[in-house]
Design an enzyme around this catalytic site. Structure first.
Site, PDB file in Angstrom:
ATOM      1  N   GLY A   8      -2.055  76.597  27.840  1.00 47.02           N
ATOM      2  CA  GLY A   8      -1.104  76.503  28.941  1.00 47.02           C
ATOM      3  C   GLY A   8       0.321  76.673  28.453  1.00 47.02           C
ATOM      4  O   GLY A   8       1.236  75.941  28.855  1.00 47.02           O
ATOM      5  N   ARG A  11       4.525  78.260  30.427  1.00 46.06           N
ATOM      6  CA  ARG A  11       5.558  77.628  31.228  1.00 46.06           C
ATOM      7  C   ARG A  11       5.535  76.118  31.009  1.00 46.06           C
ATOM      8  O   ARG A  11       4.625  75.568  30.384  1.00 46.06           O
ATOM      9  CB  ARG A  11       5.345  77.925  32.714  1.00 46.06           C
ATOM     10  CG  ARG A  11       4.021  77.446  33.264  1.00 46.06           C
ATOM     11  CD  ARG A  11       3.849  77.799  34.725  1.00 46.06           C
ATOM     12  NE  ARG A  11       2.609  77.242  35.264  1.00 46.06           N
ATOM     13  CZ  ARG A  11       2.294  77.263  36.560  1.00 46.06           C
ATOM     14  NH1 ARG A  11       3.117  77.831  37.425  1.00 46.06           N
ATOM     15  NH2 ARG A  11       1.168  76.726  36.975  1.00 46.06           N
ATOM     16  N   VAL A  55      -9.192  78.668  30.086  1.00 47.00           N
ATOM     17  CA  VAL A  55      -9.848  77.671  29.229  1.00 47.00           C
ATOM     18  C   VAL A  55     -11.110  77.102  29.861  1.00 47.00           C
ATOM     19  O   VAL A  55     -11.926  76.480  29.166  1.00 47.00           O
ATOM     20  CB  VAL A  55      -8.882  76.531  28.851  1.00 47.00           C
ATOM     21  CG1 VAL A  55      -7.721  77.059  28.015  1.00 47.00           C
ATOM     22  CG2 VAL A  55      -8.389  75.776  30.080  1.00 47.00           C
ATOM     23  N   ASN A  77      -2.886  71.416  26.464  1.00 45.83           N
ATOM     24  CA  ASN A  77      -1.915  71.156  27.520  1.00 45.83           C
ATOM     25  C   ASN A  77      -2.297  71.775  28.862  1.00 45.83           C
ATOM     26  O   ASN A  77      -1.825  71.325  29.912  1.00 45.83           O
ATOM     27  CB  ASN A  77      -0.545  71.693  27.076  1.00 45.83           C
ATOM     28  CG  ASN A  77       0.437  71.774  28.221  1.00 45.83           C
ATOM     29  OD1 ASN A  77       0.957  70.764  28.695  1.00 45.83           O
ATOM     30  ND2 ASN A  77       0.705  72.984  28.687  1.00 45.83           N
ATOM     31  N   TYR A 142      -6.745  65.014  40.340  1.00 41.82           N
ATOM     32  CA  TYR A 142      -5.859  65.113  39.173  1.00 41.82           C
ATOM     33  C   TYR A 142      -5.862  63.814  38.383  1.00 41.82           C
ATOM     34  O   TYR A 142      -6.007  63.820  37.153  1.00 41.82           O
ATOM     35  CB  TYR A 142      -4.450  65.452  39.658  1.00 41.82           C
ATOM     36  CG  TYR A 142      -3.435  65.604  38.548  1.00 41.82           C
ATOM     37  CD1 TYR A 142      -3.411  66.741  37.747  1.00 41.82           C
ATOM     38  CD2 TYR A 142      -2.490  64.606  38.306  1.00 41.82           C
ATOM     39  CE1 TYR A 142      -2.481  66.885  36.734  1.00 41.82           C
ATOM     40  CE2 TYR A 142      -1.549  64.741  37.302  1.00 41.82           C
ATOM     41  CZ  TYR A 142      -1.540  65.880  36.518  1.00 41.82           C
ATOM     42  OH  TYR A 142      -0.616  66.020  35.505  1.00 41.82           O
ATOM     43  N   ILE A 175       7.955  64.686  35.206  1.00 42.02           N
ATOM     44  CA  ILE A 175       8.582  65.710  34.368  1.00 42.02           C
ATOM     45  C   ILE A 175       8.983  66.875  35.267  1.00 42.02           C
ATOM     46  O   ILE A 175       8.174  67.365  36.056  1.00 42.02           O
ATOM     47  CB  ILE A 175       7.618  66.198  33.262  1.00 42.02           C
ATOM     48  CG1 ILE A 175       7.055  65.005  32.473  1.00 42.02           C
ATOM     49  CG2 ILE A 175       8.335  67.184  32.341  1.00 42.02           C
ATOM     50  CD1 ILE A 175       8.086  64.171  31.758  1.00 42.02           C
TER      51      ILE A 175
END
Length: 232
Positions: A8, A11, A55, A77, A142, A175
Protein backbone atom coordinates in the site's frame (compact mmCIF):
# COMPACT_ATOMS: atom_id res chain seq x y z
CA UNK A 1 21.63 -0.80 3.02
CA UNK A 2 18.47 -2.62 4.08
CA UNK A 3 15.97 -4.12 1.66
CA UNK A 4 12.41 -3.04 2.41
CA UNK A 5 8.94 -3.96 1.13
CA UNK A 6 6.02 -1.66 1.90
CA UNK A 7 2.51 -2.68 0.90
CA UNK A 8 0.00 0.00 0.00
CA UNK A 9 2.88 2.31 -0.79
CA UNK A 10 1.39 4.65 -3.38
CA UNK A 11 -0.31 7.06 -0.98
CA UNK A 12 -0.90 8.04 2.63
CA UNK A 13 0.99 6.22 5.35
CA UNK A 14 2.55 3.79 2.89
CA UNK A 15 3.95 6.54 0.68
CA UNK A 16 5.33 8.33 3.75
CA UNK A 17 7.03 5.09 4.83
CA UNK A 18 8.52 4.64 1.34
CA UNK A 19 9.93 8.16 1.55
CA UNK A 20 11.28 7.64 5.07
CA UNK A 21 13.13 4.42 4.24
CA UNK A 22 14.37 5.80 0.92
CA UNK A 23 15.87 8.85 2.65
CA UNK A 24 18.06 6.48 4.65
CA UNK A 25 19.44 5.01 1.44
CA UNK A 26 17.56 1.72 1.72
CA UNK A 27 16.50 -0.34 -1.29
CA UNK A 28 12.74 0.00 -1.21
CA UNK A 29 10.04 -1.88 -3.10
CA UNK A 30 6.41 -0.97 -2.67
CA UNK A 31 3.23 -2.74 -3.67
CA UNK A 32 0.13 -0.93 -4.84
CA UNK A 33 -3.09 -1.95 -6.56
CA UNK A 34 -4.80 0.86 -8.48
CA UNK A 35 -3.07 4.23 -8.12
CA UNK A 36 -0.74 3.88 -11.10
CA UNK A 37 0.05 7.58 -11.57
CA UNK A 38 0.63 8.13 -7.86
CA UNK A 39 2.85 5.04 -7.70
CA UNK A 40 4.99 6.21 -10.59
CA UNK A 41 5.30 9.65 -9.00
CA UNK A 42 6.50 8.12 -5.72
CA UNK A 43 8.92 5.92 -7.64
CA UNK A 44 10.40 8.90 -9.51
CA UNK A 45 10.64 10.93 -6.31
CA UNK A 46 12.31 8.28 -4.16
CA UNK A 47 13.93 5.76 -6.49
CA UNK A 48 11.82 3.02 -4.93
CA UNK A 49 10.51 0.28 -7.21
CA UNK A 50 6.73 0.18 -7.65
CA UNK A 51 5.09 -3.23 -8.14
CA UNK A 52 1.41 -3.46 -9.02
CA UNK A 53 -0.11 -6.15 -6.82
CA UNK A 54 -3.43 -6.93 -5.16
CA UNK A 55 -2.32 -8.33 -1.80
CA UNK A 56 -5.61 -10.23 -1.51
CA UNK A 57 -4.38 -12.51 -4.33
CA UNK A 58 -1.88 -15.18 -3.34
CA UNK A 59 -0.66 -15.53 -6.92
CA UNK A 60 -0.13 -11.77 -7.30
CA UNK A 61 1.85 -11.66 -4.06
CA UNK A 62 4.00 -14.62 -5.06
CA UNK A 63 4.75 -12.94 -8.39
CA UNK A 64 5.61 -9.65 -6.69
CA UNK A 65 7.98 -11.24 -4.17
CA UNK A 66 9.68 -13.26 -6.89
CA UNK A 67 11.11 -9.92 -8.07
CA UNK A 68 12.73 -9.29 -4.67
CA UNK A 69 15.99 -11.11 -4.06
CA UNK A 70 16.65 -10.13 -0.46
CA UNK A 71 14.54 -8.74 2.35
CA UNK A 72 15.17 -7.22 5.77
CA UNK A 73 11.93 -5.40 6.63
CA UNK A 74 8.31 -5.94 5.58
CA UNK A 75 5.72 -3.23 6.28
CA UNK A 76 2.16 -4.56 5.92
CA UNK A 77 0.31 -1.31 5.43
CA UNK A 78 -2.19 -2.04 2.63
CA UNK A 79 -5.74 -1.60 3.84
CA UNK A 80 -9.23 -0.49 2.90
CA UNK A 81 -12.20 0.68 4.93
CA UNK A 82 -15.97 0.68 4.61
CA UNK A 83 -18.19 3.22 6.34
CA UNK A 84 -21.84 2.49 7.04
CA UNK A 85 -24.19 0.39 9.12
CA UNK A 86 -23.23 -3.27 9.22
CA UNK A 87 -26.86 -4.17 8.48
CA UNK A 88 -26.53 -2.37 5.15
CA UNK A 89 -23.19 -3.90 4.23
CA UNK A 90 -23.11 -6.66 1.64
CA UNK A 91 -21.30 -9.92 2.22
CA UNK A 92 -19.04 -9.09 -0.72
CA UNK A 93 -18.04 -5.77 0.89
CA UNK A 94 -17.33 -7.48 4.19
CA UNK A 95 -15.24 -10.17 2.50
CA UNK A 96 -13.22 -7.62 0.54
CA UNK A 97 -12.27 -5.69 3.68
CA UNK A 98 -10.98 -8.88 5.28
CA UNK A 99 -9.34 -10.08 2.06
CA UNK A 100 -7.17 -6.97 1.88
CA UNK A 101 -6.68 -6.10 5.54
CA UNK A 102 -6.15 -9.60 6.95
CA UNK A 103 -5.59 -12.12 4.19
CA UNK A 104 -3.22 -9.66 2.53
CA UNK A 105 -0.95 -9.89 5.57
CA UNK A 106 -1.21 -13.70 5.48
CA UNK A 107 -0.02 -13.74 1.87
CA UNK A 108 2.77 -11.19 2.32
CA UNK A 109 4.15 -12.64 5.56
CA UNK A 110 4.29 -16.12 4.05
CA UNK A 111 6.14 -14.79 1.00
CA UNK A 112 8.50 -12.69 3.12
CA UNK A 113 9.30 -15.43 5.61
CA UNK A 114 10.97 -17.52 2.93
CA UNK A 115 13.35 -14.60 2.27
CA UNK A 116 13.89 -13.82 5.96
CA UNK A 117 14.88 -17.40 6.70
CA UNK A 118 17.84 -17.11 4.33
CA UNK A 119 19.52 -14.92 6.99
CA UNK A 120 17.64 -16.17 10.07
CA UNK A 121 16.58 -12.55 10.64
CA UNK A 122 13.87 -10.11 9.67
CA UNK A 123 11.44 -7.49 10.86
CA UNK A 124 7.73 -7.18 10.13
CA UNK A 125 5.61 -4.15 10.99
CA UNK A 126 1.86 -4.43 10.56
CA UNK A 127 -0.43 -1.42 10.47
CA UNK A 128 -3.64 -1.74 12.47
CA UNK A 129 -5.73 1.14 13.86
CA UNK A 130 -6.91 2.44 17.19
CA UNK A 131 -10.33 1.20 16.06
CA UNK A 132 -8.83 -2.30 16.15
CA UNK A 133 -8.43 -1.74 19.88
CA UNK A 134 -11.72 -0.06 20.80
CA UNK A 135 -14.01 -0.33 17.75
CA UNK A 136 -15.79 2.39 15.81
CA UNK A 137 -19.50 2.75 15.10
CA UNK A 138 -20.33 2.37 11.40
CA UNK A 139 -16.89 0.84 10.79
CA UNK A 140 -17.55 -2.65 12.09
CA UNK A 141 -15.75 -4.57 9.34
CA UNK A 142 -12.76 -2.23 9.44
CA UNK A 143 -12.57 -2.38 13.24
CA UNK A 144 -12.88 -6.18 13.25
CA UNK A 145 -10.22 -6.58 10.57
CA UNK A 146 -7.82 -4.28 12.38
CA UNK A 147 -8.42 -6.16 15.63
CA UNK A 148 -7.46 -9.30 13.74
CA UNK A 149 -4.23 -7.60 12.63
CA UNK A 150 -3.29 -7.03 16.27
CA UNK A 151 -4.01 -10.66 17.16
CA UNK A 152 -2.05 -11.87 14.12
CA UNK A 153 0.90 -9.71 15.11
CA UNK A 154 1.12 -11.17 18.61
CA UNK A 155 0.69 -14.75 17.40
CA UNK A 156 3.27 -14.32 14.62
CA UNK A 157 5.75 -12.77 17.06
CA UNK A 158 5.61 -15.98 19.11
CA UNK A 159 5.71 -18.22 16.04
CA UNK A 160 8.53 -16.47 14.16
CA UNK A 161 10.66 -15.26 17.07
CA UNK A 162 12.72 -18.47 17.28
CA UNK A 163 13.66 -17.92 13.63
CA UNK A 164 15.04 -14.45 14.41
CA UNK A 165 12.04 -12.62 12.92
CA UNK A 166 10.43 -9.82 14.92
CA UNK A 167 6.78 -8.84 14.38
CA UNK A 168 5.34 -5.60 15.72
CA UNK A 169 2.30 -3.44 15.07
CA UNK A 170 1.51 0.25 14.69
CA UNK A 171 -2.00 1.36 15.67
CA UNK A 172 -2.59 4.85 14.23
CA UNK A 173 -5.28 7.19 15.45
CA UNK A 174 -6.89 9.94 13.38
CA UNK A 175 -4.40 10.46 10.54
CA UNK A 176 -5.03 13.06 7.84
CA UNK A 177 -4.85 10.84 4.75
CA UNK A 178 -7.25 9.95 1.94
CA UNK A 179 -9.19 7.74 4.36
CA UNK A 180 -10.34 10.94 6.08
CA UNK A 181 -11.37 12.63 2.83
CA UNK A 182 -15.08 12.07 3.48
CA UNK A 183 -14.94 13.01 7.16
CA UNK A 184 -16.40 16.44 7.85
CA UNK A 185 -14.26 19.29 9.14
CA UNK A 186 -16.51 19.46 12.19
CA UNK A 187 -15.86 15.82 13.03
CA UNK A 188 -12.11 16.18 12.51
CA UNK A 189 -12.12 19.28 14.71
CA UNK A 190 -14.00 17.39 17.43
CA UNK A 191 -11.50 14.52 17.26
CA UNK A 192 -8.61 16.99 17.44
CA UNK A 193 -10.08 18.64 20.53
CA UNK A 194 -10.35 15.25 22.23
CA UNK A 195 -6.67 14.48 21.53
CA UNK A 196 -4.30 15.44 24.38
CA UNK A 197 -1.60 16.60 21.95
CA UNK A 198 -4.12 18.98 20.37
CA UNK A 199 -3.90 17.87 16.76
CA UNK A 200 -4.70 15.05 14.38
CA UNK A 201 -1.83 13.00 13.02
CA UNK A 202 0.00 13.00 9.72
CA UNK A 203 1.24 10.18 7.56
CA UNK A 204 4.77 11.27 8.44
CA UNK A 205 4.04 10.78 12.15
CA UNK A 206 3.15 7.16 11.48
CA UNK A 207 6.02 6.56 9.05
CA UNK A 208 8.57 7.72 11.63
CA UNK A 209 7.12 5.27 14.14
CA UNK A 210 7.21 2.46 11.58
CA UNK A 211 10.90 3.02 10.85
CA UNK A 212 11.86 3.15 14.50
CA UNK A 213 9.83 0.11 15.49
CA UNK A 214 11.17 -1.86 12.53
CA UNK A 215 14.73 -1.27 13.70
CA UNK A 216 14.32 -1.79 17.47
CA UNK A 217 16.19 -5.06 18.08
CA UNK A 218 14.69 -6.40 21.33
CA UNK A 219 11.01 -5.62 20.76
CA UNK A 220 8.53 -8.08 19.32
CA UNK A 221 4.79 -8.61 19.71
CA UNK A 222 4.34 -4.94 20.60
CA UNK A 223 1.49 -2.66 19.55
CA UNK A 224 2.58 0.97 19.38
CA UNK A 225 -0.24 3.52 19.57
CA UNK A 226 0.36 6.56 17.33
CA UNK A 227 -2.72 8.58 18.17
CA UNK A 228 -1.64 11.67 20.10
CA UNK A 229 -3.08 10.17 23.29
CA UNK A 230 -6.64 9.86 21.96
CA UNK A 231 -6.83 6.40 23.54
CA UNK A 232 -4.42 5.14 26.19
Amino acid sequence: MAHIVVTGGSRGIGAAAVRAFSRRGDRVYFLYEKEHEAAQAISRETGAQAICCDVASSEAVKAAFSRIGSLDILVCNAGICHYGLMSQMSEEQWDRVFAVNVKGIFHCVNAATALFLQNHAGSIVTVSSMWGRVGSSCEVAYSASKGAVIAMTKALAKELGPSGIRVNCIAPGVILTDMCADVSHATLDALREETPLGRNGTAEDVAEAIVRLAETPFVTGAVLDVNGGYIM
